[in-house]
Design a protein around this motif. Sequence first.
Motif, short mmCIF file in Angstrom:
data_model
loop_
_atom_site.label_atom_id
_atom_site.label_comp_id
_atom_site.label_asym_id
_atom_site.label_seq_id
_atom_site.Cartn_x
_atom_site.Cartn_y
_atom_site.Cartn_z
N VAL A 77 -5.59 -3.01 -1.95
CA VAL A 77 -6.80 -3.17 -2.77
C VAL A 77 -7.53 -4.45 -2.38
CG1 VAL A 77 -7.66 -3.58 -5.12
CG2 VAL A 77 -6.01 -1.73 -4.68
N ASP A 78 -6.80 -5.54 -2.18
CA ASP A 78 -7.42 -6.80 -1.76
C ASP A 78 -8.13 -6.64 -0.41
OD1 ASP A 78 -6.51 -8.04 -4.06
OD2 ASP A 78 -4.85 -9.10 -3.05
N ALA A 79 -7.48 -5.97 0.54
CA ALA A 79 -8.07 -5.77 1.87
C ALA A 79 -9.33 -4.91 1.78
CB ALA A 79 -7.05 -5.14 2.81
N LEU A 80 -9.28 -3.84 1.00
CA LEU A 80 -10.44 -2.97 0.85
C LEU A 80 -11.59 -3.69 0.16
CD1 LEU A 80 -8.53 0.29 -0.09
CD2 LEU A 80 -9.93 -0.05 1.96
N THR A 81 -11.28 -4.49 -0.84
CA THR A 81 -12.30 -5.24 -1.58
C THR A 81 -13.00 -6.24 -0.66
OG1 THR A 81 -11.05 -5.02 -3.64
CG2 THR A 81 -12.70 -6.77 -3.56
N ALA A 128 -8.38 4.25 -9.77
CA ALA A 128 -6.98 4.33 -10.20
C ALA A 128 -6.09 4.03 -9.00
CB ALA A 128 -6.67 5.72 -10.74
N THR A 129 -4.97 3.38 -9.28
CA THR A 129 -3.99 3.08 -8.22
C THR A 129 -2.60 3.34 -8.78
OG1 THR A 129 -3.71 0.76 -8.84
CG2 THR A 129 -5.48 1.26 -7.27
N ALA A 130 -1.68 3.69 -7.89
CA ALA A 130 -0.32 3.94 -8.37
C ALA A 130 0.68 3.94 -7.22
CB ALA A 130 -0.24 5.29 -9.08
N VAL A 162 -22.22 5.59 3.66
CA VAL A 162 -22.45 6.31 2.40
C VAL A 162 -21.28 6.05 1.46
CG1 VAL A 162 -22.79 8.60 1.37
CG2 VAL A 162 -23.73 8.11 3.63
N VAL A 163 -21.58 5.77 0.18
CA VAL A 163 -20.51 5.56 -0.79
C VAL A 163 -19.96 6.93 -1.18
CG1 VAL A 163 -19.90 4.68 -3.07
CG2 VAL A 163 -21.51 3.40 -1.64
N ARG A 164 -18.66 7.08 -1.05
CA ARG A 164 -17.95 8.32 -1.36
C ARG A 164 -16.82 8.03 -2.33
NH1 ARG A 164 -20.73 12.42 1.32
NH2 ARG A 164 -21.21 11.75 3.42
N THR A 165 -16.34 9.09 -2.98
CA THR A 165 -15.11 8.96 -3.76
C THR A 165 -13.97 9.36 -2.83
OG1 THR A 165 -16.29 9.50 -5.77
CG2 THR A 165 -13.90 9.64 -5.84
N VAL A 166 -12.94 8.52 -2.79
CA VAL A 166 -11.86 8.67 -1.82
C VAL A 166 -10.52 8.64 -2.53
CG1 VAL A 166 -10.79 7.68 0.26
CG2 VAL A 166 -13.26 7.44 -0.11
N ARG A 167 -9.61 9.54 -2.12
CA ARG A 167 -8.21 9.45 -2.50
C ARG A 167 -7.48 9.05 -1.22
NH1 ARG A 167 -4.79 11.17 -6.34
NH2 ARG A 167 -6.33 12.52 -7.34
N THR A 168 -7.00 7.81 -1.19
CA THR A 168 -6.26 7.31 -0.04
C THR A 168 -4.79 7.26 -0.40
OG1 THR A 168 -8.11 5.97 0.72
CG2 THR A 168 -5.96 5.37 1.55
N SER A 169 -3.97 7.89 0.42
CA SER A 169 -2.53 7.91 0.19
C SER A 169 -1.85 7.25 1.39
CB SER A 169 -2.02 9.35 0.04
OG SER A 169 -2.71 10.00 -1.00
N HIS A 170 -1.02 6.26 1.12
CA HIS A 170 -0.26 5.56 2.16
C HIS A 170 1.20 5.96 1.97
CE1 HIS A 170 -3.51 2.68 3.32
NE2 HIS A 170 -3.97 3.13 2.17
N ILE A 206 -4.52 5.30 -3.89
CA ILE A 206 -5.67 4.58 -4.41
C ILE A 206 -6.84 5.57 -4.47
CG2 ILE A 206 -7.33 2.71 -3.99
CD1 ILE A 206 -5.07 1.36 -2.32
N ARG A 207 -7.38 5.72 -5.65
CA ARG A 207 -8.60 6.51 -5.81
C ARG A 207 -9.71 5.51 -6.06
NH1 ARG A 207 -10.03 9.39 -10.47
NH2 ARG A 207 -7.90 9.06 -11.15
#
Length: 186
Positions: free
Chosen positions: A97-101, A111-113, A134-142, A125-126
Amino acid sequence: MRRHVSIALTAAALAALASGCGSTDELPAAPAPHPTPFDAKGISFVAPAGWTVNRGTGHLIATVATGEGTVAIWRFPRKQELPDTKDELRAARDGLVDALTSKDDAFEAIATAPTEIAGQPAVQIRAHETIAGVVRTVRTSHIYAGGAEYVVDAYTDDSRFRDIDARFFRPILRSMKVEGSAQDTA
């Protein structure tokens, strides 16, 4: 091409039914698209029927796309110990989250979990993120397994995210299998 034929046949059938002409017994049967299995670099999944699956190069394993959304699947080898416990996964989440911010002014976590995907420790991380300007809604799973971090980025327009996420993105994640001892092939 098969998808375009299927859409055309479906449209013709609906037009005939709407006009009261003919019955479903008289309509030609269009072949239904089938889900597409994929297996490479220690990860396998089933793509939704009608979605295009392309093999990637380098760290990009595959992209799965349609006009409705895109899923990009990456594999990054890791020499450091991978997070495993809830505390380690929370720390990994906070670092992500810090890196993305710091790299995206539009980034906004929804949301994060810490979680588990394919039987492996994972972080989800959603968020709203900028993709190709373009701003999108993303579900990123690591997903952390086999000496690698698998990253599954699933994104679409904000207005369509809930539907596309429920119908396509989450089923792709549920279909995933990740080898715990995958060899680095990148």
